[in-house]
Design a protein around this motif. Sequence first.
Motif, PDB file in Angstrom:
ATOM      1  N   ARG A  65       0.853  -1.194   0.000  1.00 41.58           N
ATOM      2  CA  ARG A  65       0.000   0.000   0.000  1.00 41.58           C
ATOM      3  C   ARG A  65       0.886   1.240   0.000  1.00 41.58           C
ATOM      4  NH1 ARG A  65      -5.724   0.382   2.992  1.00 41.58           N
ATOM      5  NH2 ARG A  65      -5.740  -1.604   1.899  1.00 41.58           N
ATOM      6  N   GLU A  66       0.818   2.007  -1.073  1.00 42.18           N
ATOM      7  CA  GLU A  66       1.709   3.148  -1.246  1.00 42.18           C
ATOM      8  C   GLU A  66       1.171   4.386  -0.528  1.00 42.18           C
ATOM      9  OE1 GLU A  66       2.590   3.900  -5.312  1.00 42.18           O
ATOM     10  OE2 GLU A  66       3.323   1.857  -5.709  1.00 42.18           O
ATOM     11  N   ALA A  67       2.064   5.080   0.170  1.00 47.30           N
ATOM     12  CA  ALA A  67       1.759   6.338   0.846  1.00 47.30           C
ATOM     13  C   ALA A  67       0.432   6.277   1.588  1.00 47.30           C
ATOM     14  CB  ALA A  67       1.759   7.490  -0.157  1.00 47.30           C
ATOM     15  N   PRO A  68       0.273   5.339   2.523  1.00 46.50           N
ATOM     16  CA  PRO A  68      -1.003   5.242   3.245  1.00 46.50           C
ATOM     17  C   PRO A  68      -1.278   6.508   4.056  1.00 46.50           C
ATOM     18  CG  PRO A  68       0.687   3.914   4.321  1.00 46.50           C
ATOM     19  CD  PRO A  68       1.261   4.361   3.020  1.00 46.50           C
ATOM     20  N   SER A  69      -2.537   6.851   4.122  1.00 47.43           N
ATOM     21  CA  SER A  69      -2.953   8.036   4.875  1.00 47.43           C
ATOM     22  C   SER A  69      -3.209   7.656   6.330  1.00 47.43           C
ATOM     23  CB  SER A  69      -4.207   8.650   4.257  1.00 47.43           C
ATOM     24  OG  SER A  69      -5.251   7.686   4.186  1.00 47.43           O
ATOM     25  N   LEU A  70      -2.938   8.612   7.218  1.00 46.44           N
ATOM     26  CA  LEU A  70      -3.007   8.358   8.656  1.00 46.44           C
ATOM     27  C   LEU A  70      -3.779   9.465   9.351  1.00 46.44           C
ATOM     28  CD1 LEU A  70      -2.034   7.091  11.386  1.00 46.44           C
ATOM     29  CD2 LEU A  70       0.067   8.430  11.116  1.00 46.44           C
ATOM     30  N   LEU A  71      -4.696   9.077  10.211  1.00 39.07           N
ATOM     31  CA  LEU A  71      -5.368  10.007  11.112  1.00 39.07           C
ATOM     32  C   LEU A  71      -4.876   9.732  12.528  1.00 39.07           C
ATOM     33  CD1 LEU A  71      -7.569  12.087  11.943  1.00 39.07           C
ATOM     34  CD2 LEU A  71      -9.148  10.157  12.132  1.00 39.07           C
ATOM     35  N   ILE A  72      -4.300  10.746  13.164  1.00 40.82           N
ATOM     36  CA  ILE A  72      -3.902  10.650  14.559  1.00 40.82           C
ATOM     37  C   ILE A  72      -4.935  11.396  15.378  1.00 40.82           C
ATOM     38  CG2 ILE A  72      -2.153  11.248  16.281  1.00 40.82           C
ATOM     39  CD1 ILE A  72      -0.044  11.093  14.101  1.00 40.82           C
ATOM     40  N   GLY A  73      -5.591  10.695  16.275  1.00 45.64           N
ATOM     41  CA  GLY A  73      -6.591  11.309  17.135  1.00 45.64           C
ATOM     42  C   GLY A  73      -5.972  11.721  18.451  1.00 45.64           C
ATOM     43  N   GLY A  74      -5.696  13.012  18.598  1.00 46.47           N
ATOM     44  CA  GLY A  74      -5.078  13.555  19.794  1.00 46.47           C
ATOM     45  C   GLY A  74      -3.599  13.816  19.589  1.00 46.47           C
ATOM     46  N   LEU A  75      -3.197  15.088  19.692  1.00 48.32           N
ATOM     47  CA  LEU A  75      -1.788  15.446  19.537  1.00 48.32           C
ATOM     48  C   LEU A  75      -0.986  15.113  20.788  1.00 48.32           C
ATOM     49  CD1 LEU A  75       0.535  16.761  18.013  1.00 48.32           C
ATOM     50  CD2 LEU A  75      -0.374  19.015  18.674  1.00 48.32           C
ATOM     51  N   GLY A  76      -1.570  15.338  21.962  1.00 53.99           N
ATOM     52  CA  GLY A  76      -0.905  15.004  23.210  1.00 53.99           C
ATOM     53  C   GLY A  76       0.451  15.658  23.348  1.00 53.99           C
TER      54      GLY A  76
END
Length: 230
Positions: A67-78
């Motif tokens: 899977r090329e360049a998968p997108s990521l959601l990070i919930g919470g910067l912390g």
Amino acid sequence: MAFRYDDEDESPQTIDRREGPYGEVALRRRGERYEIIANGCFLMDTSDGRSERLLIDTALAALPADREAPSLLIGGLGVGFSLAQAVGEPRWGRIVVVERERAVVDWHREGHLAAFSGQGLDDPRVEVIEADLVTYVRSAAETYDALCLDIDNGPDWTVTEGNNGLYGTEGLAACRTRLSAGGVLAVWSAQPSATFEKSLPAAGFTQVRTIEIPVKRGVPDVVHLATKPT
């Protein structure tokens, strides 16, 4: 003998305190550690970070290798450990951070926590969305290859009452909708949650597993992982 931090006896110094849309959020320093406190509840500090980094690494490892360049959601910067780990991995494509507290974003942009996020907010792949994660997951139109969520002390120990909805039937259904086929949901917790682990297959996820990260005192941190079927 119980483990003690070297600075445990030091009184915390409040660096900043603000009233936000969900109550008070504060940044404290205790010796060399920084701590984030929300409405008097300890959220996290900068003493370790292994489990927050593993949150990102295990999600990437669970994705198909092609899977090329998968997108990521990070919930919470912390305190920024997860973001720093993500931007340090060139395989990730777009990285979206959803953080509801303007103060937390400012602490990273203005220097107090910038060292821990590795200046990750300046990475061209990164976009910060200032929003409540529960609302965003339910209302957004975009999909992601991985959701890495760390907004509470765990599914059984939420920071605000509204966050409970993220871990129930409707919240997990929304997370599943936000994922692309074969996408990965990773949820950080300060302790294992057998109830949450059992709820993931019922919500249509497969390959459910829990990874434990031993800590110097108390129960282990964990990362709950699950995959949306292709």
